[in-house]
Design a protein around this motif. Structure first.
Motif, short mmCIF file in Angstrom:
data_model
loop_
_atom_site.label_atom_id
_atom_site.label_comp_id
_atom_site.label_asym_id
_atom_site.label_seq_id
_atom_site.Cartn_x
_atom_site.Cartn_y
_atom_site.Cartn_z
N PRO A 110 37.48 45.97 51.05
CA PRO A 110 38.23 47.09 51.63
C PRO A 110 37.75 48.44 51.10
O PRO A 110 37.49 48.59 49.90
N TYR A 111 37.65 49.40 51.99
CA TYR A 111 37.20 50.73 51.60
C TYR A 111 38.06 51.34 50.49
O TYR A 111 37.54 51.90 49.53
N SER A 112 39.38 51.27 50.66
CA SER A 112 40.27 52.07 49.81
C SER A 112 40.37 51.58 48.37
O SER A 112 40.85 52.31 47.51
N ILE A 113 39.95 50.36 48.10
CA ILE A 113 39.97 49.89 46.71
C ILE A 113 38.58 49.41 46.28
O ILE A 113 38.45 48.52 45.45
N THR A 114 37.56 50.04 46.84
CA THR A 114 36.18 49.67 46.50
C THR A 114 35.91 49.82 45.01
O THR A 114 35.42 48.89 44.36
N THR A 115 36.23 50.99 44.46
CA THR A 115 35.96 51.22 43.03
C THR A 115 36.78 50.29 42.14
O THR A 115 36.23 49.70 41.20
N PRO A 116 38.10 50.12 42.38
CA PRO A 116 38.85 49.15 41.56
C PRO A 116 38.28 47.73 41.60
O PRO A 116 38.26 47.04 40.58
N ILE A 117 37.79 47.29 42.76
CA ILE A 117 37.20 45.96 42.85
C ILE A 117 35.92 45.90 42.03
O ILE A 117 35.69 44.93 41.28
N MET A 118 35.09 46.92 42.14
CA MET A 118 33.85 46.95 41.36
C MET A 118 34.15 46.94 39.86
O MET A 118 33.47 46.26 39.09
N LYS A 119 35.16 47.68 39.45
CA LYS A 119 35.53 47.70 38.03
C LYS A 119 36.05 46.33 37.60
O LYS A 119 35.75 45.87 36.49
N MET A 120 36.80 45.68 38.46
CA MET A 120 37.31 44.35 38.15
C MET A 120 36.17 43.37 37.90
O MET A 120 36.24 42.52 37.00
N LEU A 121 35.09 43.51 38.66
CA LEU A 121 33.96 42.59 38.54
C LEU A 121 33.00 42.96 37.41
O LEU A 121 32.42 42.08 36.78
N LEU A 122 32.85 44.27 37.14
CA LEU A 122 31.75 44.72 36.28
C LEU A 122 32.16 45.31 34.94
O LEU A 122 31.31 45.49 34.07
N ASN A 123 33.44 45.59 34.76
CA ASN A 123 33.86 46.24 33.50
C ASN A 123 33.90 45.29 32.30
O ASN A 123 34.10 45.75 31.18
N LYS A 124 33.76 44.01 32.56
CA LYS A 124 33.79 43.04 31.46
C LYS A 124 32.50 42.23 31.50
O LYS A 124 32.42 41.19 32.16
N PRO A 125 31.48 42.68 30.78
CA PRO A 125 30.17 42.01 30.86
C PRO A 125 30.16 40.56 30.39
O PRO A 125 29.24 39.81 30.72
#
Length: 276
Positions: A110-125
């Protein structure tokens, strides 16, 4: 597969109007680029009516299809009912628990939560996330993959993941078409991280500090951390000029900055992560 524009409804940010992807050739291209096998667990965030899900479950060992819209969940159940590979998760995307084992994400998010989704996937290496083939709004895709970095969290992602812009996807591939074009990006976990997992927050503190002004020169951005002589040596090691903007450094160059700080700068001078 649905392109989603979220509206406030049912107290969930994920109740939405849908733009369904109808290009079967594109759906197969997305899955082909994921290069998945029966050994893989695939997470699909925003499964919609299952156009992508039904392609994924022919290739993957396990498909976790996340969808909040109850009417779409019923369609998903009918389409995948006889396929034991697929598990439908009727939940808000931002409230799911990601798999503990290694997994791949193949999604039209979804467009409106693109950044939150990316952070969910990538903020914890240290998570199990290995690779992603993700369709998102074109502007966001350009920002996440730009050579010039303005956002500290995007810079931190690049220490552990390679994020590459693949191509534009026209709005005409969706029905009804959204107002803007989409794009495909590929995320791949680096075989050797530039920064150790345990140093994530130390690096993020550095990134937040120096990217307050991405266009500032390297000397100005790093002045509060390194001494004049250290900066001179650092610029020489980086192979950059005095007027190079801090946002123009490559991921490898950022690794040099970080490791130099860790080795030569006293710990009290290391920038700390700012809590929001």
């Amino acid at each position: 597969m649905a392109k989603k524009v979220y509206k406030h409804r049912d107290k969930s940010p994920n109740f939405l109007g849908q733009h369904l992807m109808h290009n079967k050739k594109l759906l197969h291209e997305i899955v082909d680029r994921a290069n998945i096998s029966k050994k893989d667990t695939v997470v699909e965030l925003g499964a919609g009516k299952g156009a992508l899900t039904t392609v994924l479950n022919q290739r993957a060992g396990k498909v976790l299809a996340v969808e909040y819209d109850a009417s779409f969940v019923e369609i998903l159940k009918r389409k995948t009912g006889e396929n034991a590979v697929t598990k439908i998760i009727h939940q808000d995307i931002m409230k799911i628990r990601l798999p503990k084992e290694k997994f791949i994400v193949v999604s039209n998010i979804p467009y409106s939560i693109t950044t939150p989704i990316m952070k969910m996937l990538l903020n914890k290496p240290s998570s199990g996330f290995q690779k992603g083939i993700i369709i998102m709004e074109k502007g966001a895709a350009k920002r996440f993959t730009s050579q010039f970095v303005k956002d500290s969290y995007v810079l931190a992602w690049r220490m552990w993941f390679d994020i590459r812009y693949v191509r534009k996807i026209s709005r005409n591939n969706f029905s009804p078409p959204p107002n803007v074009d989409s794009a495909m990006i590929i995320i791949t976990r680096r075989k050797e991280p530039i920064i150790p997992n345990k140093d994530y927050f130390i690096f993020l503190g550095l990134a937040q500090y120096v990217l307050k002004q991405p266009n500032a020169t390297i000397g100005l951005a790093l002045k509060g951390i390194f001494t004049t002589s250290q900066l001179k040596r650092l610029r020489r090691n980086l192979g950059v000029s005095n007027d190079a903007p801090i946002g123009s450094l490559t991921a490898i160059q950022w690794g040099i900055v970080f490791h130099t700080m860790m080795k030569y700068v006293r710990r009290p001078l290391w920038p700390r992560v700012k809590k929001k």
